[in-house]
Motif scaffolding. Structure first.
Motif, PDB file in Angstrom:
ATOM      1  N   LYS A   1     -27.367  74.537  55.685  1.00 35.16           N
ATOM      2  CA  LYS A   1     -26.895  74.643  54.237  1.00 35.16           C
ATOM      3  C   LYS A   1     -25.591  75.170  54.339  1.00 35.16           C
ATOM      4  CE  LYS A   1     -31.545  75.248  52.373  1.00 35.16           C
ATOM      5  NZ  LYS A   1     -32.551  76.050  51.671  1.00 35.16           N
ATOM      6  N   GLY A   2     -24.610  75.126  53.355  1.00 37.57           N
ATOM      7  CA  GLY A   2     -23.438  75.899  53.271  1.00 37.57           C
ATOM      8  C   GLY A   2     -22.424  75.157  53.971  1.00 37.57           C
ATOM      9  N   LEU A   3     -21.396  76.005  53.961  1.00 36.87           N
ATOM     10  CA  LEU A   3     -20.033  75.310  54.512  1.00 36.87           C
ATOM     11  C   LEU A   3     -19.683  76.186  55.767  1.00 36.87           C
ATOM     12  CD1 LEU A   3     -17.959  74.798  51.146  1.00 36.87           C
ATOM     13  CD2 LEU A   3     -19.029  73.228  52.576  1.00 36.87           C
ATOM     14  N   PRO A   4     -19.366  75.298  56.877  1.00 35.89           N
ATOM     15  CA  PRO A   4     -18.810  76.040  58.135  1.00 35.89           C
ATOM     16  C   PRO A   4     -17.594  77.106  57.821  1.00 35.89           C
ATOM     17  CG  PRO A   4     -18.308  73.465  58.387  1.00 35.89           C
ATOM     18  CD  PRO A   4     -19.011  73.836  57.195  1.00 35.89           C
TER      19      PRO A   4
ATOM     20  N   ALA B   1     -32.375  77.491  64.439  1.00 32.39           N
ATOM     21  CA  ALA B   1     -33.850  77.092  63.911  1.00 32.39           C
ATOM     22  C   ALA B   1     -34.133  77.252  62.929  1.00 32.39           C
ATOM     23  CB  ALA B   1     -34.784  77.569  65.190  1.00 32.39           C
ATOM     24  N   HIS B   2     -33.563  78.219  62.217  1.00 31.49           N
ATOM     25  CA  HIS B   2     -33.596  78.625  60.668  1.00 31.49           C
ATOM     26  C   HIS B   2     -33.414  77.420  59.866  1.00 31.49           C
ATOM     27  CE1 HIS B   2     -33.818  80.948  57.117  1.00 31.49           C
ATOM     28  NE2 HIS B   2     -33.758  81.973  57.614  1.00 31.49           N
ATOM     29  N   SER B   3     -34.359  77.148  58.841  1.00 29.01           N
ATOM     30  CA  SER B   3     -34.184  76.069  58.003  1.00 29.01           C
ATOM     31  C   SER B   3     -32.948  75.996  57.053  1.00 29.01           C
ATOM     32  CB  SER B   3     -35.188  75.789  57.075  1.00 29.01           C
ATOM     33  OG  SER B   3     -35.540  76.963  56.142  1.00 29.01           O
TER      34      SER B   3
ATOM     35  N   ASP C   1     -20.932  80.003  51.442  1.00 28.25           N
ATOM     36  CA  ASP C   1     -21.439  79.172  50.247  1.00 28.25           C
ATOM     37  C   ASP C   1     -22.840  78.543  50.250  1.00 28.25           C
ATOM     38  OD1 ASP C   1     -18.881  79.850  48.946  1.00 28.25           O
ATOM     39  OD2 ASP C   1     -17.761  78.108  50.001  1.00 28.25           O
ATOM     40  N   ILE C   2     -23.774  79.110  50.680  1.00 26.72           N
ATOM     41  CA  ILE C   2     -25.173  78.636  50.567  1.00 26.72           C
ATOM     42  C   ILE C   2     -25.677  79.058  49.295  1.00 26.72           C
ATOM     43  CG2 ILE C   2     -27.395  79.326  51.695  1.00 26.72           C
ATOM     44  CD1 ILE C   2     -26.145  79.785  54.304  1.00 26.72           C
ATOM     45  N   THR C   3     -26.084  77.960  48.757  1.00 29.45           N
ATOM     46  CA  THR C   3     -26.378  78.003  47.259  1.00 29.45           C
ATOM     47  C   THR C   3     -27.761  78.195  46.715  1.00 29.45           C
ATOM     48  OG1 THR C   3     -26.272  75.721  47.131  1.00 29.45           O
ATOM     49  CG2 THR C   3     -24.192  76.935  46.687  1.00 29.45           C
ATOM     50  N   GLU C   4     -28.878  77.999  47.973  1.00 26.27           N
ATOM     51  CA  GLU C   4     -29.986  78.134  47.530  1.00 26.27           C
ATOM     52  C   GLU C   4     -30.791  78.854  48.803  1.00 26.27           C
ATOM     53  OE1 GLU C   4     -32.449  74.298  47.833  1.00 26.27           O
ATOM     54  OE2 GLU C   4     -30.723  73.251  48.544  1.00 26.27           O
ATOM     55  N   GLY C   5     -31.958  79.517  48.492  1.00 29.04           N
ATOM     56  CA  GLY C   5     -32.609  80.097  49.448  1.00 29.04           C
ATOM     57  C   GLY C   5     -32.167  81.632  49.614  1.00 29.04           C
ATOM     58  N   PRO C   6     -32.732  82.472  50.809  1.00 30.74           N
ATOM     59  CA  PRO C   6     -32.625  83.852  50.791  1.00 30.74           C
ATOM     60  C   PRO C   6     -31.003  84.202  51.023  1.00 30.74           C
ATOM     61  CG  PRO C   6     -33.792  82.962  52.921  1.00 30.74           C
ATOM     62  CD  PRO C   6     -33.513  81.899  51.632  1.00 30.74           C
ATOM     63  N   PHE C   7     -30.078  83.258  51.484  1.00 28.16           N
ATOM     64  CA  PHE C   7     -28.991  83.714  51.758  1.00 28.16           C
ATOM     65  C   PHE C   7     -27.937  83.091  50.763  1.00 28.16           C
ATOM     66  CE2 PHE C   7     -30.429  82.695  56.097  1.00 28.16           C
ATOM     67  CZ  PHE C   7     -30.580  83.989  56.431  1.00 28.16           C
ATOM     68  N   THR C   8     -28.307  82.936  49.603  1.00 28.42           N
ATOM     69  CA  THR C   8     -27.618  82.626  48.255  1.00 28.42           C
ATOM     70  C   THR C   8     -26.806  83.785  47.917  1.00 28.42           C
ATOM     71  OG1 THR C   8     -29.269  81.140  47.314  1.00 28.42           O
ATOM     72  CG2 THR C   8     -27.812  82.030  45.988  1.00 28.42           C
ATOM     73  N   GLY C   9     -25.395  83.559  47.961  1.00 32.37           N
ATOM     74  CA  GLY C   9     -24.545  84.685  47.441  1.00 32.37           C
ATOM     75  C   GLY C   9     -24.291  85.901  48.321  1.00 32.37           C
ATOM     76  N   VAL C  10     -24.554  85.742  49.688  1.00 32.24           N
ATOM     77  CA  VAL C  10     -24.354  86.809  50.520  1.00 32.24           C
ATOM     78  C   VAL C  10     -23.263  87.063  51.292  1.00 32.24           C
ATOM     79  CG1 VAL C  10     -27.142  87.310  50.749  1.00 32.24           C
ATOM     80  CG2 VAL C  10     -25.958  85.814  52.272  1.00 32.24           C
ATOM     81  N   GLY C  11     -22.662  85.566  51.229  1.00 30.16           N
ATOM     82  CA  GLY C  11     -21.332  85.434  52.004  1.00 30.16           C
ATOM     83  C   GLY C  11     -21.605  84.812  53.257  1.00 30.16           C
TER      84      GLY C  11
ATOM     85  N   ASP D   1     -28.523  97.178  65.782  1.00 30.31           N
ATOM     86  CA  ASP D   1     -28.066  96.516  64.626  1.00 30.31           C
ATOM     87  C   ASP D   1     -29.079  95.792  64.151  1.00 30.31           C
ATOM     88  OD1 ASP D   1     -26.748  94.375  63.317  1.00 30.31           O
ATOM     89  OD2 ASP D   1     -25.959  93.497  65.131  1.00 30.31           O
ATOM     90  N   ARG D   2     -29.526  95.595  62.865  1.00 34.34           N
ATOM     91  CA  ARG D   2     -30.588  94.745  62.328  1.00 34.34           C
ATOM     92  C   ARG D   2     -29.813  93.904  61.482  1.00 34.34           C
ATOM     93  NH1 ARG D   2     -33.371  94.188  57.755  1.00 34.34           N
ATOM     94  NH2 ARG D   2     -35.494  93.106  58.341  1.00 34.34           N
ATOM     95  N   ALA D   3     -29.303  92.669  61.889  1.00 34.66           N
ATOM     96  CA  ALA D   3     -28.938  91.746  61.163  1.00 34.66           C
ATOM     97  C   ALA D   3     -27.531  92.042  60.451  1.00 34.66           C
ATOM     98  CB  ALA D   3     -29.973  91.106  60.042  1.00 34.66           C
ATOM     99  N   SER D   4     -26.955  92.997  60.842  1.00 36.41           N
ATOM    100  CA  SER D   4     -25.647  93.573  60.195  1.00 36.41           C
ATOM    101  C   SER D   4     -24.550  92.609  60.853  1.00 36.41           C
ATOM    102  CB  SER D   4     -25.230  94.822  60.417  1.00 36.41           C
ATOM    103  OG  SER D   4     -26.025  95.617  59.667  1.00 36.41           O
ATOM    104  N   LEU D   5     -24.364  92.380  62.036  1.00 38.67           N
ATOM    105  CA  LEU D   5     -23.163  91.582  62.640  1.00 38.67           C
ATOM    106  C   LEU D   5     -23.456  90.144  62.208  1.00 38.67           C
ATOM    107  CD1 LEU D   5     -22.607  92.813  66.586  1.00 38.67           C
ATOM    108  CD2 LEU D   5     -21.401  92.916  64.434  1.00 38.67           C
ATOM    109  N   THR D   6     -24.766  89.664  62.168  1.00 31.00           N
ATOM    110  CA  THR D   6     -24.848  88.487  61.591  1.00 31.00           C
ATOM    111  C   THR D   6     -24.155  87.995  60.332  1.00 31.00           C
ATOM    112  OG1 THR D   6     -27.002  88.937  60.732  1.00 31.00           O
ATOM    113  CG2 THR D   6     -27.079  87.996  62.911  1.00 31.00           C
ATOM    114  N   HIS D   7     -23.644  88.864  59.441  1.00 26.21           N
ATOM    115  CA  HIS D   7     -22.981  88.487  58.242  1.00 26.21           C
ATOM    116  C   HIS D   7     -21.473  88.478  58.570  1.00 26.21           C
ATOM    117  CE1 HIS D   7     -26.569  87.792  56.153  1.00 26.21           C
ATOM    118  NE2 HIS D   7     -26.925  89.142  56.677  1.00 26.21           N
TER     119      HIS D   7
END
Length: 185
Positions: free
Chosen positions: A112-115, A106-108, A124-134, A68-74
């Motif tokens: 961000k976002g809502l728990p 430890a990721h910056s 709801d991360i609105t900036e950076g690499p996770f914008t719009g990924v759910g 699993d390459r970062a799939s479960l982490t979503h």
């Protein structure tokens, strides 16, 4: 060797596993991607399936390796726990589970976002690499060890990458691990 990849995406790992000559299987959430993969790799038309691996692993066989390459982490913590239970059931005794790029607290972007459900799962991360990924799930070492209880953890690496020039304060941090299905006597 029978291998299962969770969330194979556009199939970047398929040529590698094909060259190794393993029995390759994959569960991917996108029907469009699966259709394209089957066109590109018709020999896997029965072993690449559309599905939600947090609810079902749609193969009757057991696997020597699940990757699993970062799939479960979503997914949320509860969905990850459910998937890990399915993974344990689908591994042969002493089978290996490799997790790559499980996002760290430890990721910056952890702040961000809502728990969602708990402090480790964000949306709801609105900036950076996770914008719009759910949903994005982050772990600290203690939480990761809790999630992987029921596995024998052989290796755990914590990767931390900081951007120095230009100095933006961005830190990319994730875990890689190798775990084995514990054999109960």
């Amino acid at each position: 060797c029978r291998v299962l990849e969770l969330g194979c995406g556009a199939g970047a790992n398929i040529p590698f596993f094909k060259k190794l000559g393993v029995q390759y299987h994959a569960v991917e959430g996108s029907q469009t991607i699966v259709n394209e993969l089957i066109k590109a790799f018709p020999e896997y038309s029965e072993t690449i399936k559309v599905g939600d691996f947090t609810k079902e692993i749609p193969f009757d066989c057991h696997f020597d390796l699940i990757i699993d390459r970062a799939s479960l982490t979503h997914n949320t913590t509860s969905a990850i726990k459910r998937a890990l239970g399915l993974i344990r059931k689908k591994l042969v005794d002493n089978g290996a589970y490799i997790g790559i790029d499980w996002f760290s607290t430890a990721h910056s972007d952890f702040n961000k976002g809502l728990p969602v459900e708990d402090a480790f799962s964000k949306t709801d991360i609105t900036e950076g690499p996770f914008t719009g990924v759910g949903i994005v799930h982050f772990s600290d070492k203690e939480h990761l060890l809790e999630l992987l209880s029921g596995f024998s953890l052989e290796q755990l690496d914590h990767k931390i990458l900081s951007k120095d020039i230009p100095h933006t304060g961005q830190v990319i941090a994730s875990y890689n691990f190798l775990a084995r299905k514990e054999v109960l006597s």
